[in-house]
Design a protein around this motif. Structure first.
Motif, PDB file in Angstrom:
ATOM      1  N   LYS A  56       0.825  -1.210   0.000  1.00  0.00           N
ATOM      2  CA  LYS A  56       0.000   0.000   0.000  1.00  0.00           C
ATOM      3  C   LYS A  56       0.857   1.256   0.000  1.00  0.00           C
ATOM      4  O   LYS A  56       0.564   2.220  -0.708  1.00  0.00           O
ATOM      5  N   ALA A  57       1.917   1.250   0.793  1.00  0.00           N
ATOM      6  CA  ALA A  57       2.804   2.411   0.853  1.00  0.00           C
ATOM      7  C   ALA A  57       3.468   2.645  -0.501  1.00  0.00           C
ATOM      8  O   ALA A  57       3.622   3.789  -0.945  1.00  0.00           O
ATOM      9  N   GLU A  58       3.852   1.566  -1.147  1.00  0.00           N
ATOM     10  CA  GLU A  58       4.480   1.689  -2.463  1.00  0.00           C
ATOM     11  C   GLU A  58       3.490   2.255  -3.482  1.00  0.00           C
ATOM     12  O   GLU A  58       3.841   3.100  -4.305  1.00  0.00           O
ATOM     13  N   ALA A  59       2.247   1.808  -3.407  1.00  0.00           N
ATOM     14  CA  ALA A  59       1.220   2.308  -4.318  1.00  0.00           C
ATOM     15  C   ALA A  59       0.979   3.798  -4.088  1.00  0.00           C
ATOM     16  O   ALA A  59       0.825   4.566  -5.042  1.00  0.00           O
ATOM     17  N   LYS A  60       0.962   4.209  -2.816  1.00  0.00           N
ATOM     18  CA  LYS A  60       0.780   5.635  -2.512  1.00  0.00           C
ATOM     19  C   LYS A  60       1.940   6.455  -3.053  1.00  0.00           C
ATOM     20  O   LYS A  60       1.749   7.555  -3.578  1.00  0.00           O
ATOM     21  N   ALA A  61       3.146   5.923  -2.912  1.00  0.00           N
ATOM     22  CA  ALA A  61       4.316   6.645  -3.408  1.00  0.00           C
ATOM     23  C   ALA A  61       4.258   6.787  -4.921  1.00  0.00           C
ATOM     24  O   ALA A  61       4.563   7.852  -5.473  1.00  0.00           O
ATOM     25  N   ASP A  62       3.856   5.714  -5.612  1.00  0.00           N
ATOM     26  CA  ASP A  62       3.725   5.775  -7.074  1.00  0.00           C
ATOM     27  C   ASP A  62       2.684   6.808  -7.484  1.00  0.00           C
ATOM     28  O   ASP A  62       2.888   7.577  -8.428  1.00  0.00           O
ATOM     29  N   GLU A  65       4.060  10.249  -7.090  1.00  0.00           N
ATOM     30  CA  GLU A  65       4.998  10.574  -8.170  1.00  0.00           C
ATOM     31  C   GLU A  65       4.246  10.949  -9.445  1.00  0.00           C
ATOM     32  O   GLU A  65       4.624  11.901 -10.139  1.00  0.00           O
ATOM     33  N   LYS A  66       3.184  10.204  -9.752  1.00  0.00           N
ATOM     34  CA  LYS A  66       2.402  10.507 -10.951  1.00  0.00           C
ATOM     35  C   LYS A  66       1.750  11.878 -10.843  1.00  0.00           C
ATOM     36  O   LYS A  66       1.722  12.646 -11.805  1.00  0.00           O
ATOM     37  N   THR A  67       1.230  12.188  -9.665  1.00  0.00           N
ATOM     38  CA  THR A  67       0.589  13.479  -9.448  1.00  0.00           C
ATOM     39  C   THR A  67       1.608  14.605  -9.596  1.00  0.00           C
ATOM     40  O   THR A  67       1.314  15.644 -10.205  1.00  0.00           O
ATOM     41  N   ALA A  68       2.794  14.387  -9.051  1.00  0.00           N
ATOM     42  CA  ALA A  68       3.843  15.401  -9.162  1.00  0.00           C
ATOM     43  C   ALA A  68       4.249  15.591 -10.622  1.00  0.00           C
ATOM     44  O   ALA A  68       4.480  16.722 -11.073  1.00  0.00           O
ATOM     45  N   ALA A  69       4.324  14.507 -11.376  1.00  0.00           N
ATOM     46  CA  ALA A  69       4.690  14.604 -12.791  1.00  0.00           C
ATOM     47  C   ALA A  69       3.624  15.377 -13.571  1.00  0.00           C
ATOM     48  O   ALA A  69       3.947  16.207 -14.427  1.00  0.00           O
ATOM     49  N   LYS A  70       2.343  15.107 -13.258  1.00  0.00           N
ATOM     50  CA  LYS A  70       1.269  15.839 -13.935  1.00  0.00           C
ATOM     51  C   LYS A  70       1.333  17.321 -13.615  1.00  0.00           C
ATOM     52  O   LYS A  70       1.150  18.169 -14.490  1.00  0.00           O
TER      53      LYS A  70
END
Length: 102
Positions: A56-62, A65-70
Protein backbone atom coordinates in the motif's frame (compact mmCIF):
# COMPACT_ATOMS: atom_id res chain seq x y z
CA UNK A 1 -14.04 -64.75 60.83
CA UNK A 2 -11.28 -65.73 58.47
CA UNK A 3 -13.54 -64.98 55.54
CA UNK A 4 -14.21 -61.52 56.95
CA UNK A 5 -10.50 -60.81 57.42
CA UNK A 6 -9.79 -62.09 53.91
CA UNK A 7 -12.48 -59.79 52.43
CA UNK A 8 -11.15 -56.76 54.35
CA UNK A 9 -7.56 -57.40 53.28
CA UNK A 10 -8.64 -57.90 49.65
CA UNK A 11 -10.61 -54.66 49.85
CA UNK A 12 -7.55 -52.77 51.14
CA UNK A 13 -5.39 -54.10 48.34
CA UNK A 14 -7.94 -53.21 45.67
CA UNK A 15 -8.48 -49.72 47.14
CA UNK A 16 -4.73 -49.12 47.21
CA UNK A 17 -4.42 -50.06 43.56
CA UNK A 18 -7.22 -47.77 42.38
CA UNK A 19 -6.26 -44.87 44.64
CA UNK A 20 -2.89 -44.30 42.94
CA UNK A 21 -2.73 -41.28 40.61
CA UNK A 22 -1.89 -41.87 36.97
CA UNK A 23 1.02 -39.85 35.61
CA UNK A 24 0.10 -37.10 33.11
CA UNK A 25 3.56 -36.84 31.52
CA UNK A 26 2.58 -37.48 27.89
CA UNK A 27 0.27 -34.45 27.76
CA UNK A 28 2.91 -31.98 28.99
CA UNK A 29 5.34 -32.15 26.02
CA UNK A 30 2.52 -31.59 23.53
CA UNK A 31 1.63 -28.19 25.01
CA UNK A 32 4.92 -26.43 24.09
CA UNK A 33 4.61 -27.69 20.53
CA UNK A 34 1.13 -26.22 20.29
CA UNK A 35 2.40 -22.92 21.65
CA UNK A 36 5.20 -22.90 19.09
CA UNK A 37 2.70 -23.52 16.29
CA UNK A 38 0.50 -20.72 17.55
CA UNK A 39 3.48 -18.34 17.67
CA UNK A 40 4.47 -19.35 14.14
CA UNK A 41 0.95 -18.69 12.92
CA UNK A 42 0.91 -15.27 14.57
CA UNK A 43 4.27 -14.46 13.02
CA UNK A 44 2.94 -15.40 9.58
CA UNK A 45 -0.09 -13.17 10.05
CA UNK A 46 2.12 -10.28 11.12
CA UNK A 47 4.38 -10.83 8.11
CA UNK A 48 1.39 -10.82 5.77
CA UNK A 49 0.09 -7.59 7.31
CA UNK A 50 3.51 -5.98 7.01
CA UNK A 51 3.71 -7.06 3.38
CA UNK A 52 0.27 -5.61 2.62
CA UNK A 53 1.23 -2.37 4.33
CA UNK A 54 4.42 -2.17 2.28
CA UNK A 55 2.48 -2.73 -0.95
CA UNK A 56 0.00 0.00 0.00
CA UNK A 57 2.80 2.41 0.85
CA UNK A 58 4.48 1.69 -2.46
CA UNK A 59 1.22 2.31 -4.32
CA UNK A 60 0.78 5.63 -2.51
CA UNK A 61 4.32 6.65 -3.41
CA UNK A 62 3.73 5.78 -7.07
CA UNK A 63 0.51 7.77 -7.08
CA UNK A 64 2.27 10.76 -5.52
CA UNK A 65 5.00 10.57 -8.17
CA UNK A 66 2.40 10.51 -10.95
CA UNK A 67 0.59 13.48 -9.45
CA UNK A 68 3.84 15.40 -9.16
CA UNK A 69 4.69 14.60 -12.79
CA UNK A 70 1.27 15.84 -13.93
CA UNK A 71 1.67 19.05 -11.96
CA UNK A 72 5.10 19.59 -13.46
CA UNK A 73 3.72 19.10 -16.98
CA UNK A 74 0.95 21.63 -16.29
CA UNK A 75 3.48 24.15 -15.00
CA UNK A 76 5.62 23.65 -18.10
CA UNK A 77 2.60 24.17 -20.38
CA UNK A 78 1.68 27.37 -18.55
CA UNK A 79 5.23 28.66 -18.85
CA UNK A 80 5.25 27.93 -22.59
CA UNK A 81 1.86 29.60 -22.98
CA UNK A 82 3.13 32.73 -21.20
CA UNK A 83 6.18 32.90 -23.46
CA UNK A 84 3.99 32.53 -26.54
CA UNK A 85 1.65 35.22 -25.25
CA UNK A 86 4.54 37.63 -24.70
CA UNK A 87 5.81 36.97 -28.22
CA UNK A 88 2.34 37.52 -29.69
CA UNK A 89 1.77 40.88 -27.95
CA UNK A 90 4.27 42.83 -30.07
CA UNK A 91 2.79 41.35 -33.22
CA UNK A 92 -0.69 42.48 -32.19
CA UNK A 93 0.56 45.98 -31.49
CA UNK A 94 2.24 46.12 -34.89
CA UNK A 95 -0.97 44.96 -36.55
CA UNK A 96 -2.95 47.72 -34.77
CA UNK A 97 -0.40 50.33 -35.85
CA UNK A 98 -0.67 49.19 -39.45
CA UNK A 99 -4.46 49.40 -39.30
CA UNK A 100 -4.27 52.95 -38.00
CA UNK A 101 -1.93 53.90 -40.83
CA UNK A 102 -4.25 52.53 -43.47
Amino acid sequence: MTKLLAALIAGLFSAAVFAQATPAAPATPAAPAAKAEAKAAKAEVKAEKAEKTAVKAEAKADKAEKTAAKAEKKADKKAVAKKDAKKAEPKKEEAKKEEKKS
